[in-house]
Write an enzyme that holds these catalytic residues in place. Sequence first.
Site, mmCIF file in Angstrom:
data_model
loop_
_atom_site.group_PDB
_atom_site.id
_atom_site.type_symbol
_atom_site.label_atom_id
_atom_site.label_comp_id
_atom_site.label_asym_id
_atom_site.label_seq_id
_atom_site.Cartn_x
_atom_site.Cartn_y
_atom_site.Cartn_z
ATOM 1 N N LYS A 197 0.867 -1.180 0.000
ATOM 2 C CA LYS A 197 0.000 0.000 0.000
ATOM 3 C C LYS A 197 0.903 1.229 0.000
ATOM 4 C CE LYS A 197 -1.903 3.054 1.973
ATOM 5 N NZ LYS A 197 -1.910 4.547 1.641
ATOM 6 N N GLU A 272 9.139 1.350 11.510
ATOM 7 C CA GLU A 272 10.188 2.378 11.382
ATOM 8 C C GLU A 272 9.471 3.717 11.399
ATOM 9 O OE1 GLU A 272 12.122 5.279 10.425
ATOM 10 O OE2 GLU A 272 12.120 4.539 8.362
ATOM 11 N N CYS A 306 13.643 10.674 7.814
ATOM 12 C CA CYS A 306 13.478 10.280 9.216
ATOM 13 C C CYS A 306 14.769 10.405 10.000
ATOM 14 C CB CYS A 306 12.934 8.857 9.289
ATOM 15 S SG CYS A 306 13.939 7.643 8.403
ATOM 16 N N GLU A 404 8.915 16.142 15.770
ATOM 17 C CA GLU A 404 9.433 15.949 14.421
ATOM 18 C C GLU A 404 8.746 16.914 13.459
ATOM 19 O OE1 GLU A 404 10.621 12.210 11.611
ATOM 20 O OE2 GLU A 404 8.586 12.181 12.430
#
Length: 514
Positions: A197, A272, A306, A404
């Site tokens: 996906k 992750e 990331c 973040e």
Amino acid sequence: MTTTTEAAPQAATDPAGVPARPAGLPGEILHWIGGEAVPSADGRVLDVADPVSNTAYATLAAGGAADVDRAVAAARAAFPAWSALGNRERATLLNRIADAVEAREEELAAFESFDTGLPITQARGQARRAAENFRYFADVVVALGEEAFRVGAQQLNYVVRTPVGVAGLITPWNTPFMLESWKLAPAIASGCTLVLKPAEWTPLSASLWPSILADAGLPAGVVNIVHGLGPEAGQALVDHPEVPILSFTGSTATGRHIVRCSADRLKTVSMELGGKSPVVVFADADVEAALDSVVFGVFSLNGERCTAGSRVLVERPLYEEFTRRLAERAERVRVGLPGDPATEVGALVHPVHYRRVLDYVEAGKSEARLVAGGGRPAHLPEGNYLQPTVFADVPREARIFQEEIFGPVVAVAPFDDEQEAIDLANATAYGLAAYVWTSDLKRGHRVAHAVESGMVWINSHNVRDLRTPFGGVKASGLGREGGAHSIDFYTESKIVHVMLGDVHTPRFGADEQH
């Protein structure tokens, strides 16, 4: 399925100011299920826009539970034959896929740059890394051994690996093609079949997988692709009872949700997730090398990575000089059209994300000292653009220090000694990556061991060998992928115990009872 005509590199813009469409750009992007391009069962579609003009360029099939059911059924049907194939045969196909990816590097780069806003030169690097993933895992499965343990002369124990089954892969919108390859390659190398996906914001490069995989000779149904929204297509994949394993890369909030949903069926998960990675710069560091690494690490890939070193902690004797030079470099970073080879930072991926990043910039202005950037470049009045932004004197409780941002924004703070550097490095919920710059390698090792993160680089930017484990601690994820860790994830290990000598089992109940 025929191969799409190879595209020329993306032109910068047409006369109307809209980014030029790469050659071969599809008008619609469909699911790929059982080797066929198919619309959604209910016919629903989504619009997909480029991040320079924010204008729709294609429609995307909006998948739901029925489409995921069909994809899982196709994967299950393909599993017996694919899982029974020898490792050498699977490796041959993986190398063919790598060949096909490399042959279409310019087309892939043009699609990725157009769809994500990634500078074209950096998009080319992602295509090469994707091919390398397939070659690497081809080598891994051919060289893979299985463990055996001899227990004296009496018993032999050996381990057999078997593929888990149908894997569910959910991938993010940043560097989508490369991150898809990172999951596809070990999953199919291990003998799994799968349903992918992709992120709904950036599905364009994923639309090339069907022709790449089919041209390489991958059997129908081994890889299936269902597009759509996370709460619909993604949720259906997470909840599907015949998908025992899930690999997800994305936000921490979504990762937590997936883990909760997977708990009832005890699914195996690899997460992750987010990061807020520190760069610790001691006063004895190679300042030029550290500065280059900081600028590249937080501003390359538009800051949408990331492992970005988005918190720069500098020892006080070097702090003012380093902060000033970082701000000067940030002001000179070339922001421009993604298709321009001179561009170093392109357009952020989507208006929703762009607004989120701008909100953090506004919050930072009230929390710290803005020393570079903070707004739209004057020469780019339209599109999702932000000049690389540097905040100095950022307190540890500030949002821009803790949360973040996932954009070209960096927070800089001073420290006075090694222990304070470690405390500041660990002062967030995240623990994905960290970077340490010092000429004292003993100190470098001490700090690397004390920082709470899954990966640490000493006197280096983010250069990672594919054999090494990738993953984080705390809110940055669960589990490890990369190298043999990926094969471990996609396979089950079964231990077989064989008695070689006489059996001496206690004989319960053998004596006659009186």
